[in-house]
Design an enzyme around this catalytic site. Sequence first.
Site, mmCIF file in Angstrom:
data_model
loop_
_atom_site.group_PDB
_atom_site.id
_atom_site.type_symbol
_atom_site.label_atom_id
_atom_site.label_comp_id
_atom_site.label_asym_id
_atom_site.label_seq_id
_atom_site.Cartn_x
_atom_site.Cartn_y
_atom_site.Cartn_z
ATOM 1 N N SER A 7 8.858 28.255 21.605
ATOM 2 C CA SER A 7 9.714 29.423 21.779
ATOM 3 C C SER A 7 11.156 28.976 21.948
ATOM 4 O O SER A 7 11.495 27.832 21.603
ATOM 5 C CB SER A 7 9.253 30.268 22.964
ATOM 6 O OG SER A 7 9.893 31.523 22.951
ATOM 7 N N ASN A 8 11.993 29.861 22.435
ATOM 8 C CA ASN A 8 13.397 29.523 22.645
ATOM 9 C C ASN A 8 13.919 30.292 23.857
ATOM 10 O O ASN A 8 13.220 31.116 24.437
ATOM 11 C CB ASN A 8 14.223 29.818 21.394
ATOM 12 C CG ASN A 8 14.214 31.289 21.044
ATOM 13 O OD1 ASN A 8 14.706 32.119 21.792
ATOM 14 N ND2 ASN A 8 13.619 31.625 19.904
#
Lengths: 272, 272
Positions: free
Chosen positions: B70-71
């Site tokens: 993810s980020n």
Amino acid sequence: RIVAELEQALDASPDLPGALPVDAPPAHDDTAPAPDPQAAPGTSALLSGLHVAITAGPTREAIDPVRYLSNHSSGRMGFALAEAAVALGARVTLISGPVSLATPVGVERIDVISALDMLAAAERVAPHCDWFIGCAAVADYRLARISDHKLKKQSDHGELTLNLIENPDIIATVAARRSPPWTLGFAAETRELAQYAGDKLRRKGLDMIAANDVTAPGVGFGAEDNALTLYHRSDADPEQLASHVLPTRHKRALAEALLRYAHDRYRARQPR
Amino acid sequence: RIVAELEQALDASPDLPGALPVDAPPAHDDTAPAPDPQAAPGTSALLSGLHVAITAGPTREAIDPVRYLSNHSSGRMGFALAEAAVALGARVTLISGPVSLATPVGVERIDVISALDMLAAAERVAPHCDWFIGCAAVADYRLARISDHKLKKQSDHGELTLNLIENPDIIATVAARRSPPWTLGFAAETRELAQYAGDKLRRKGLDMIAANDVTAPGVGFGAEDNALTLYHRSDADPEQLASHVLPTRHKRALAEALLRYAHDRYRARQPR
């Protein structure tokens, strides 16, 4: 080493309550009689005088300044353990990865991001604690190289390979110390619970392991409830696993039951 | 195509307010005079009659049942845009990745996890919306193969390779429709803002792009404040980029200023 200490503990105190756990085959065990940890006396001060370190939550392993690898751990089980341990009279140090949970009252909290951060915090705390509970879902791997800049899409070929290297095993590192605290690990598994949990107990040199099937409905990551199967070396034959089932309930209630059972095991291990 | 439409719009309405944006070199531009969008009349109903779709937050790309890529997107900018657009009279559909933010009052929210989920939702909404704002930090890559079971550590060699494949580009897919909505993209960059943002604008066929430097202190991912530089084709020469700076302020105030400027650009494009 652990086996020797266990035998020593059994020799020294063969009639401690902790010497009576279920000796069952390494599998789920719903039926065997077991001491009821809820019925133990001296409830609110059971862990008085003990310093309990707990790791909780996921770790995040940076890919570049904006991207990371992580996992679905909410931190709820570790935070519930911290809260329950304080209520039972322990001094608690909670080493937490990135979660969105409030710190339980009376808990000393150390915030970390990556597995390497968490290891550094654990190594600072380990020499001073009596129990070390590894409840965090530590990333097994981190990027071999973290990019300084955001990785760009390569438009000419639609594939990207991430090269990962193994992270250090935090609880195994703690358990391998010369004078380790009593260690309780967690295993979040999607299959063959008993086999993987038993392997982990032996390989990491832990005193007990709490396993849950994260694919079971209504329990595990992100849920309010959880169920656990505890595995430790059998008192009768340390080469065998004993198991004890803590059925589904709210993570806070489960945490207290787990700590009460852990206390029995801790006393069984300690020659007095 | 976009260039042709822009020229058509300019021919049809050379004196619209939107025909007066800054024609600046493709770089940060703090000094050039610009129409003040805050001074526009008819404030609270500026976007009345418009259906605005907004994507927000990160996406999560599963590695196995417990791990993901993810980020650091918090979703705050996209949610602020949704709230501001409703306040300006728009109908708003918010397509959100996993975030811990409350849905703004009056906003229709569609929750998604992965980039493929988000694309499916965007394709359902795109035919019915007037603007499509791609504020989500969509993962550029997903795993080539998602494991059904938790990947186990391989104790004999401490390395693991994740093979990733490119995700579809959601806003570019929307912009490539036969009758696309007006499109506004975002670019979170760590360097060479103008160059990457300009490339993205052209390559994806967007009407405008809002770029921020996520390494700047106090702004960007997770922060309450943000600053943006807007890039679009110059009215005087569509081969050139025009830029407009929205300096640092709270994301909610920034969202309103951005929507007001976007409305000018939208009117400039539409032949009336």
